[in-house]
Scaffold this active site. Structure first.
Site, PDB file in Angstrom:
ATOM      1  N   HIS A  89       0.856  -1.184   0.000  1.00 16.26           N
ATOM      2  CA  HIS A  89       0.000   0.000   0.000  1.00 16.26           C
ATOM      3  C   HIS A  89       0.897   1.240   0.000  1.00 16.26           C
ATOM      4  CE1 HIS A  89      -4.062  -1.741   1.529  1.00 16.26           C
ATOM      5  NE2 HIS A  89      -3.377  -2.672   0.863  1.00 16.26           N
ATOM      6  N   PRO A  90       0.383   2.378  -0.420  1.00 16.79           N
ATOM      7  CA  PRO A  90       1.202   3.598  -0.379  1.00 16.79           C
ATOM      8  C   PRO A  90       1.526   3.977   1.063  1.00 16.79           C
ATOM      9  CG  PRO A  90      -1.094   4.139  -0.836  1.00 16.79           C
ATOM     10  CD  PRO A  90      -0.990   2.650  -0.884  1.00 16.79           C
TER      11      PRO A  90
END
Length: 217
Positions: A89-90
């Site tokens: 995920h970012p």
């Protein structure tokens, strides 16, 4: 003793003459540009999937930078999962929520903006117990035994026994000299007929007998 046909989908033949549908040679059921599997490596899952690539590596999308490479003669139990870097995920912003996944216009670029990891690599003749979880970029040596439920990351040495969360090396299967000789002999790369002749030496852990087969025609 003879080895099964490496081109067979279901290599285990039951006493009644039927093939066991739960056991497959992975390279016969996976056609994925980012996955490479050696001959005689099998996967056993009583819940027979429609898509074996998605079952073992659910986040590895075609065309992403990383690959999953599995050697020959590996034994992979039900529930084993390779979590590749595309599952990231970012993390640069205030939230790790994957907003881009839900926006068709951003989806492709979003995937490429995620942190990239290295390839996940598995050596030859490794045994994965049930429900092993392999983290992104893990490098597993040859002859490794991974205990059921292990969460595995980093670099695992050849012929180690690992278990736990996070997985740790519990012991080495053989003395250093034997491990070095096994890697030198690399019996998994021999012609099939020679491996068949050497099965007793392999099963009996007779390194001197195995070395004699390496010198045979």
């Amino acid at each position: 003793m003879t080895l099964p046909d490496p081109k067979a989908r279901n290599p285990v033949v039951l006493p009644d003459g039927t093939s066991d549908p739960a056991t497959v040679f992975l390279n016969r059921v996976i056609d994925h540009p980012n996955i490479e599997v050696g001959e005689f490596t099998y996967f056993n899952d009583a819940d027979i999937p429609e898509d074996y690539a998605r079952r073992i590596a659910p986040y590895l999308f075609a065309g992403v930078p990383e690959r999953l490479v599995i050697g020959k003669f590996c034994q992979i139990a039900q529930g084993t999962c390779f979590v590749t870097a595309t599952a990231n995920h970012p993390m640069a912003g205030f939230s790790t929520y994957p907003f881009g996944v839900f926006d068709a216009a951003r989806f492709s670029n979003y995937r490429h903006s995620l942190p990239h990891g290295g390839d996940t690599r598995v050596g030859h003749d490794c045994w994965f117990g049930r429900d092993v979880l392999v983290l992104p970029g893990t490098e597993i040596g040859c002859g490794v035994i991974l205990g059921a439920g292990a969460v595995v990351g980093g670099k695992i040495p050849d012929y180690a026994v690992v278990a736990g969360n996070p997985a740790k090396v519990l012991r080495m299967r053989f003395p250093d000299a034997t491990i070095a000789k096994l890697l030198e002999l690399a019996w998994w790369d021999w012609p099939t007929a020679r491996i068949e002749r050497a099965i007793a030496a392999i099963e009996g852990a007779d390194i001197e007998a195995l070395a004699r087969f390496a010198e045979a025609d």
